[in-house]
Design an enzyme around this catalytic site. Structure first.
Site, PDB file in Angstrom:
ATOM      1  N   LEU A  30       4.953   2.585   7.476  1.00  0.00           N
ATOM      2  CA  LEU A  30       5.011   3.831   8.228  1.00  0.00           C
ATOM      3  C   LEU A  30       6.312   4.599   7.964  1.00  0.00           C
ATOM      4  O   LEU A  30       7.399   4.063   8.139  1.00  0.00           O
ATOM      5  CB  LEU A  30       4.891   3.526   9.734  1.00  0.00           C
ATOM      6  CG  LEU A  30       4.885   4.743  10.648  1.00  0.00           C
ATOM      7  CD1 LEU A  30       3.643   5.584  10.428  1.00  0.00           C
ATOM      8  CD2 LEU A  30       4.999   4.331  12.104  1.00  0.00           C
ATOM      9  N   ASP A  31       6.186   5.878   7.549  1.00  0.00           N
ATOM     10  CA  ASP A  31       7.336   6.767   7.325  1.00  0.00           C
ATOM     11  C   ASP A  31       8.293   6.238   6.266  1.00  0.00           C
ATOM     12  O   ASP A  31       9.477   6.584   6.249  1.00  0.00           O
ATOM     13  CB  ASP A  31       8.109   7.022   8.645  1.00  0.00           C
ATOM     14  CG  ASP A  31       7.243   7.724   9.683  1.00  0.00           C
ATOM     15  OD1 ASP A  31       6.299   8.413   9.291  1.00  0.00           O
ATOM     16  OD2 ASP A  31       7.519   7.561  10.874  1.00  0.00           O
ATOM     17  N   GLU A  32       7.776   5.390   5.382  1.00  0.00           N
ATOM     18  CA  GLU A  32       8.627   4.787   4.366  1.00  0.00           C
ATOM     19  C   GLU A  32       8.214   5.178   2.945  1.00  0.00           C
ATOM     20  O   GLU A  32       8.800   4.706   1.978  1.00  0.00           O
ATOM     21  CB  GLU A  32       8.568   3.252   4.481  1.00  0.00           C
ATOM     22  CG  GLU A  32       9.096   2.688   5.774  1.00  0.00           C
ATOM     23  CD  GLU A  32      10.558   2.287   5.672  1.00  0.00           C
ATOM     24  OE1 GLU A  32      10.969   1.831   4.593  1.00  0.00           O
ATOM     25  OE2 GLU A  32      11.280   2.446   6.671  1.00  0.00           O
TER      26      GLU A  32
END
Lengths: 281, 281, 281, 281
Positions: free
Chosen positions: D225-227
């Site tokens: 996530l969000d990486e």
């Protein structure tokens, strides 16, 4: 540091230029580290940088071979060759303001440049030059002696084998005769977002106009004041609560940073000029 | 939503203005949520916003009491009172470009504003108006009928009780007679970083000049083209590899964002004008 | 230069605070040049600056009278009084990097500040201190002698009557015991856009993560590393073609500018801290 | 519009790659309009775009010939060929926020893209889809039916021959199984300056931390996530006087502009990913 060579090429746009240049370099095992091109007005512009580590041509043969094997097959070609292990020599012109001078000198080591002299029309900044061990030449210019003083300036530049000149808030307009000796080799910083507010007292003009953003512009000097090819610009947000003094304070930071970026790009042979524009690769 | 009142005050600079205003509000239990002041040209400018929740004066009495208890004791005073629960009415003028119109309409709900009509000299954007259920008036303007058409525009504005006008890339120059009906009430977006590149085709001008940053400027319209008080500006970095088409594409995003910020500040009564400048509190 | 006084006030939010303060100043003919307020967490924060030119109270009486006539009528009040004609005394801590130190010293005159000493854990920058005629104290810190060295640092700060400390890329973590002696009086510059990339080697972290923008953050030092109240931040655009070395080069310019703005705001008494935040008026 | 072809190439770094590619194009009279290269981790990455106007190979033969004449002579090579006259097909996922969706649709014509469908877990934005004549699929997702609903989503994407997906503030986390179907083909916009403030409510986090600048980040979605690899970021200055609501308002403008730039770069085949980074040529 690994040595590199850089070619800045311009010619009439035509098929296969990139192929000719890259094949030439591949043939002598030149490993390309940067390649950029741009087409405008039916002209082709290219910057290519390659490693000299395993390059099969001696430094002194590169130009001749490039002429024979590439340039002579291109139309209306113009090119310059730079070697990164040849350190360029920069002269600095100043007046009374110290912020740009300090900023340049503070990054002297990171720049890989020789600074054989500083020239000024005031004695104000001589102590700074001294603290950095750089010869400082004070040439007092007035309306009457301008051309004579510029001859002395030019003699100093020639004597010290200067490659390019930085006007670090030098508050004198250079004569066309001096500019012509260093075409696209004199970098100025103007304290506005050109073409807004050319000429004198741009921060006062900006305050009066009530702009919400101020700027600074670094450009090559031409005989048209503040009209030369723009190398770099940057801006800072201001508000009605900023006085002229605040604009000057904020602007000084812009000026020194923008000028330093222009110098960096010039030193790294990243700039090709065309008409009155720069292509910064 | 809690209702608030806002006073925009200007007067000759003198001792104790802030004290007079804040004591007046404290006396009637008006809780101040914003207070800003600015002094320029020996004039004093103030914006103060307070909650009406527990305020001891009825809405209709505020102005009279402020006049008696504060304004009448100040020299050369001018002031406006705004109530945040009175929704302002905005007209939009457009031509063919849709990006600013879309952007305004897309944030209609967040703006707290009535948009009773859109006026255009082209039919191009009528479908957008329709999809947002806003009446669209097509008034074809040519060189001969301009004053006549502006009379119709004015009649529409009056009929719909319009408070202020937004020129969302409206490609006609308004006559002085129309502008005078809405002084500091007409907001324009110009697609350059004024005062650079006023007038026509600023992106073409910017491309030709080779600037490294482009901008957009929102300002109140005055009878001097692109010379009115600047409300907001913003910029974007460009390079030689950006064509005029790229500048237009990048500039459109600037235009719509800058215009929307100007509308936001106008709607929130954050702007005082003085001479040809704005103070945005 | 005209002398001014500045009050930074915080108290429980309540009706009429601005009125009380401004009436107090008006009563003694103090002309207000700046007034700002902010409300957060049911607390009220105010900064007011006024001219001492015609002010009716002697400098030494201001605090007592303000206490009697204003502060004693407010709940949970806290305030500081500053006089602009009292020059603050700043200590600079450095390690090996020169860019922030040069930048601070180059603007020494514009800052109106005394710099009685520079402290370092390396001898590298001693020549710069010397060229600016500032005493330089070399205190070699290692794991074993840290607390002892910090005692010497503290003794120097006390001896020189230091008001606040600037860590200009000082590469040592201060102990809580030292920090507590100068609460909200130690300014650090961290070379990332906090809270992204705290701790060591932020440019390497940024390169690895592939961010498109890098930043720098100036903050007050607390015992939580890189977690103190942020005073100022700024950013610069980067691309995949920037190496870690390029990020460091571009970042250095950010660091020195951001740090200088934080120092400016601190020197001009523009900052109130609350919880872990700053309000910069 | 003139048709062009674009090759995105990656391979082990080795001598003469640029020469091989440019000679291949020159041989068939392909006029190069853009050429960019980058070396990282001993790998070579190249983007080259050329005109098909006079190109001597038929569209359907380019790949085969490139394979035979260039790729088969390179080590560990990977490449994609794109033709600009083949319009890509984009699906948009939304939830309740309209600002990104409006912004994408408002520039639909300038994008040269097909948008066969919009998928949402709420019915809120169905009217916008309708006003733009785009089919809108409402798939209510809850904790129990998530995998089942994602199967329906996937079926819709396959049925409509979707090339890539844009999450325009879609407030659901995609399962790894869905992401794997579109590797580096799903673009998300996160409302913070990553890696700062990942996860939920970044504006609330930013307010609490007291940052002076907020940001938005567009990235390819991966199972972390969000990486995922960052495509584009931008920032806006804020101050203590901005409430969380103000941060959200200012942030929305960032989000939509940053997302639109990421879509533009993806659509123009400007992006190569490597490890967890993008190279945007």
């Amino acid at each position: 540091m690994n040595a590199h060579a850089i070619l800045l090429i311009s010619c009439q746009d035509q098929l296969g230029i990139a192929a000719k240049v890259t094949c030439f370099l591949a043939q002598y095992e030149g490993n390309i580290v940067d390649i950029d091109q741009h087409v405008e007005d039916n002209k082709y512009f290219m910057r290519v940088k390659w490693s000299l580590a395993k390059f099969g041509l001696a430094r002194e043969d590169i130009k001749k071979r490039f002429e024979q094997e590439v340039a002579s097959h291109l139309t209306k070609v113009d090119y310059q060759l730079y070697l990164t292990d040849k350190t360029p020599r920069m002269a600095i012109f100043v007046s009374k303001s110290s912020h740009c001078l300090f900023d340049i000198l503070a990054r002297r080591e990171s720049y890989q440049v020789e600074i054989p002299l500083i020239i000024s029309n005031h004695q104000t900044l001589a102590p700074i030059a001294k603290s950095f061990d750089i010869p400082f030449y004070y040439l007092a210019i007035d309306k009457k002696n301008k051309l004579e003083m510029e001859k002395e300036q030019l003699a100093l530049l020639k004597k010290h084998d200067i490659d390019f000149v930085v006007l670090a808030r030098y508050m004198q307009i250079l004569s066309a005769s001096l500019i012509e000796e260093y075409p696209k080799k004199i970098i100025n910083i103007h304290h506005s977002f050109l073409p807004a507010f050319p000429g004198a007292k741009p921060y006062h003009q900006a305050f009066k106009r009530g702009v919400k953003i101020i700027g600074a512009t670094s450009h090559y000097v031409t005989s048209q004041l503040d009209e030369g090819p723009i190398i770099e610009q940057d801006v800072a947000r201001v508000s009605h609560s900023d006085s002229v003094k605040d604009l000057i304070r904020k602007g000084k930071d812009l000026e020194k940073i923008v000028l330093s970026r222009a110098i960096y790009n010039h030193l790294n042979c990243k700039i090709i000029t065309h008409k009155n524009k720069t292509f910064v690769f």
